[in-house]
Design a protein around this motif. Sequence first.
Motif, PDB file in Angstrom:
ATOM      1  N   MET A   1      99.265  20.442 133.173  1.00  0.00           N
ATOM      2  CA  MET A   1      98.514  21.379 131.728  1.00  0.00           C
ATOM      3  C   MET A   1      98.153  19.936 131.265  1.00  0.00           C
ATOM      4  SD  MET A   1     101.372  21.890 128.350  1.00  0.00           S
ATOM      5  CE  MET A   1     100.552  23.345 127.229  1.00  0.00           C
ATOM      6  N   TYR A   2      96.890  20.239 130.770  1.00  0.00           N
ATOM      7  CA  TYR A   2      96.155  19.138 129.885  1.00  0.00           C
ATOM      8  C   TYR A   2      96.632  18.340 128.718  1.00  0.00           C
ATOM      9  CZ  TYR A   2      94.089  19.455 134.318  1.00  0.00           C
ATOM     10  OH  TYR A   2      93.245  19.521 135.607  1.00  0.00           O
ATOM     11  N   CYS A   3      96.553  17.443 127.893  1.00  0.00           N
ATOM     12  CA  CYS A   3      97.365  17.143 127.037  1.00  0.00           C
ATOM     13  C   CYS A   3      95.376  16.791 126.160  1.00  0.00           C
ATOM     14  CB  CYS A   3      98.134  16.080 126.478  1.00  0.00           C
ATOM     15  SG  CYS A   3      98.714  15.782 124.531  1.00  0.00           S
ATOM     16  N   TYR A   4      95.731  17.104 124.826  1.00  0.00           N
ATOM     17  CA  TYR A   4      94.099  16.566 123.848  1.00  0.00           C
ATOM     18  C   TYR A   4      95.004  17.168 122.558  1.00  0.00           C
ATOM     19  CZ  TYR A   4      91.881  18.327 127.728  1.00  0.00           C
ATOM     20  OH  TYR A   4      91.253  17.533 129.467  1.00  0.00           O
ATOM     21  N   PRO A   5      96.105  16.173 121.800  1.00  0.00           N
ATOM     22  CA  PRO A   5      96.722  16.322 120.664  1.00  0.00           C
ATOM     23  C   PRO A   5      95.846  16.235 119.603  1.00  0.00           C
ATOM     24  CG  PRO A   5      96.499  14.088 121.732  1.00  0.00           C
ATOM     25  CD  PRO A   5      95.850  14.491 122.609  1.00  0.00           C
ATOM     26  N   ARG A   6      94.073  15.930 119.681  1.00  0.00           N
ATOM     27  CA  ARG A   6      93.388  16.198 117.954  1.00  0.00           C
ATOM     28  C   ARG A   6      92.378  16.512 118.040  1.00  0.00           C
ATOM     29  NH1 ARG A   6      94.136  10.187 118.974  1.00  0.00           N
ATOM     30  NH2 ARG A   6      95.838   9.528 117.602  1.00  0.00           N
ATOM     31  N   LEU A   7      92.433  17.828 119.577  1.00  0.00           N
ATOM     32  CA  LEU A   7      91.046  19.455 119.431  1.00  0.00           C
ATOM     33  C   LEU A   7      90.925  18.966 118.310  1.00  0.00           C
ATOM     34  CD1 LEU A   7      90.227  19.766 122.679  1.00  0.00           C
ATOM     35  CD2 LEU A   7      89.063  17.639 121.187  1.00  0.00           C
ATOM     36  N   ARG A   8      92.594  19.979 117.900  1.00  0.00           N
ATOM     37  CA  ARG A   8      92.771  21.250 116.957  1.00  0.00           C
ATOM     38  C   ARG A   8      92.157  20.553 115.818  1.00  0.00           C
ATOM     39  NH1 ARG A   8      97.453  25.033 116.046  1.00  0.00           N
ATOM     40  NH2 ARG A   8      96.772  25.838 114.212  1.00  0.00           N
TER      41      ARG A   8
ATOM     42  N   ASP B   1      86.525  22.721 109.047  1.00  0.00           N
ATOM     43  CA  ASP B   1      86.185  23.274 109.048  1.00  0.00           C
ATOM     44  C   ASP B   1      85.467  24.570 109.729  1.00  0.00           C
ATOM     45  OD1 ASP B   1      88.053  22.744 106.686  1.00  0.00           O
ATOM     46  OD2 ASP B   1      85.664  22.871 105.234  1.00  0.00           O
ATOM     47  N   LEU B   2      85.562  24.222 111.154  1.00  0.00           N
ATOM     48  CA  LEU B   2      85.005  24.809 112.168  1.00  0.00           C
ATOM     49  C   LEU B   2      85.996  25.681 113.193  1.00  0.00           C
ATOM     50  CD1 LEU B   2      83.608  21.795 113.295  1.00  0.00           C
ATOM     51  CD2 LEU B   2      82.219  23.317 112.360  1.00  0.00           C
ATOM     52  N   THR B   3      85.505  27.069 113.772  1.00  0.00           N
ATOM     53  CA  THR B   3      85.878  27.625 114.286  1.00  0.00           C
ATOM     54  C   THR B   3      85.852  27.341 116.089  1.00  0.00           C
ATOM     55  OG1 THR B   3      84.231  29.581 114.488  1.00  0.00           O
ATOM     56  CG2 THR B   3      86.089  29.369 112.865  1.00  0.00           C
ATOM     57  N   GLN B   4      87.080  27.771 116.503  1.00  0.00           N
ATOM     58  CA  GLN B   4      86.557  27.768 118.047  1.00  0.00           C
ATOM     59  C   GLN B   4      85.489  28.336 118.378  1.00  0.00           C
ATOM     60  OE1 GLN B   4      90.152  29.444 120.077  1.00  0.00           O
ATOM     61  NE2 GLN B   4      91.898  27.338 119.754  1.00  0.00           N
ATOM     62  N   GLU B   5      85.226  29.136 117.984  1.00  0.00           N
ATOM     63  CA  GLU B   5      83.712  30.283 118.611  1.00  0.00           C
ATOM     64  C   GLU B   5      82.405  28.917 117.813  1.00  0.00           C
ATOM     65  OE1 GLU B   5      80.888  33.744 117.809  1.00  0.00           O
ATOM     66  OE2 GLU B   5      82.200  33.882 116.826  1.00  0.00           O
ATOM     67  N   ALA B   6      82.363  28.336 117.168  1.00  0.00           N
ATOM     68  CA  ALA B   6      81.159  27.374 116.546  1.00  0.00           C
ATOM     69  C   ALA B   6      81.585  25.526 117.506  1.00  0.00           C
ATOM     70  CB  ALA B   6      81.421  27.448 115.235  1.00  0.00           C
ATOM     71  N   VAL B   7      82.929  25.681 117.942  1.00  0.00           N
ATOM     72  CA  VAL B   7      82.837  24.203 118.611  1.00  0.00           C
ATOM     73  C   VAL B   7      82.213  24.863 120.069  1.00  0.00           C
ATOM     74  CG1 VAL B   7      84.695  22.185 119.796  1.00  0.00           C
ATOM     75  CG2 VAL B   7      84.204  22.708 117.510  1.00  0.00           C
TER      76      VAL B   7
ATOM     77  N   GLU C   1      91.259  23.079 124.088  1.00  0.00           N
ATOM     78  CA  GLU C   1      92.412  22.930 122.712  1.00  0.00           C
ATOM     79  C   GLU C   1      93.539  23.679 123.130  1.00  0.00           C
ATOM     80  OE1 GLU C   1      92.389  24.987 118.680  1.00  0.00           O
ATOM     81  OE2 GLU C   1      90.259  23.848 118.763  1.00  0.00           O
ATOM     82  N   LYS C   2      93.926  24.370 124.262  1.00  0.00           N
ATOM     83  CA  LYS C   2      95.314  24.407 124.561  1.00  0.00           C
ATOM     84  C   LYS C   2      96.368  23.929 125.391  1.00  0.00           C
ATOM     85  CE  LYS C   2      96.907  27.829 120.948  1.00  0.00           C
ATOM     86  NZ  LYS C   2      97.369  27.236 120.243  1.00  0.00           N
ATOM     87  N   GLY C   3      95.192  22.490 125.929  1.00  0.00           N
ATOM     88  CA  GLY C   3      95.656  22.234 127.390  1.00  0.00           C
ATOM     89  C   GLY C   3      95.704  23.126 128.571  1.00  0.00           C
ATOM     90  N   ILE C   4      95.341  24.098 128.465  1.00  0.00           N
ATOM     91  CA  ILE C   4      95.472  25.037 129.934  1.00  0.00           C
ATOM     92  C   ILE C   4      94.215  24.280 130.474  1.00  0.00           C
ATOM     93  CG2 ILE C   4      94.818  27.441 130.774  1.00  0.00           C
ATOM     94  CD1 ILE C   4      95.689  28.416 127.743  1.00  0.00           C
ATOM     95  N   GLN C   5      93.643  24.179 130.231  1.00  0.00           N
ATOM     96  CA  GLN C   5      92.197  23.394 131.721  1.00  0.00           C
ATOM     97  C   GLN C   5      91.764  22.151 130.879  1.00  0.00           C
ATOM     98  OE1 GLN C   5      89.148  26.375 132.151  1.00  0.00           O
ATOM     99  NE2 GLN C   5      87.534  24.756 133.391  1.00  0.00           N
ATOM    100  N   GLU C   6      91.177  21.647 132.171  1.00  0.00           N
ATOM    101  CA  GLU C   6      90.506  20.040 131.528  1.00  0.00           C
ATOM    102  C   GLU C   6      89.498  20.303 130.784  1.00  0.00           C
ATOM    103  OE1 GLU C   6      90.518  15.428 133.424  1.00  0.00           O
ATOM    104  OE2 GLU C   6      90.662  17.090 134.872  1.00  0.00           O
TER     105      GLU C   6
END
Length: 67
Positions: free
Chosen positions: A1-8, A15-21, A36-41
């Motif tokens: 599991m990867y950790c990207y604490p600030r993406l969300r 004010d962006l959606t996951q779709e927009a990003v 964003e969830k750290g499932i994939q690098e």
Amino acid sequence: MYCYPRLRDLREDHDLTQEAVGRLLGTTQQQYYKYEKGIQEIPAHHLITLADHYHVSVDYLLGRDTK
């Protein structure tokens, strides 16, 4: 599991959606969700794109820096 604490946090602060990003990165909402969830690098080129977009460093995105 990867950790990207600030993406969300950054996405929501802008004010962006996951779709927009996902579109910004040239990928899907589902793929961005995995990053964003750290499932994939997340690939380095996507980190650079996001850092440029949010005007932060890649180290900040990775939680290694506070600026």
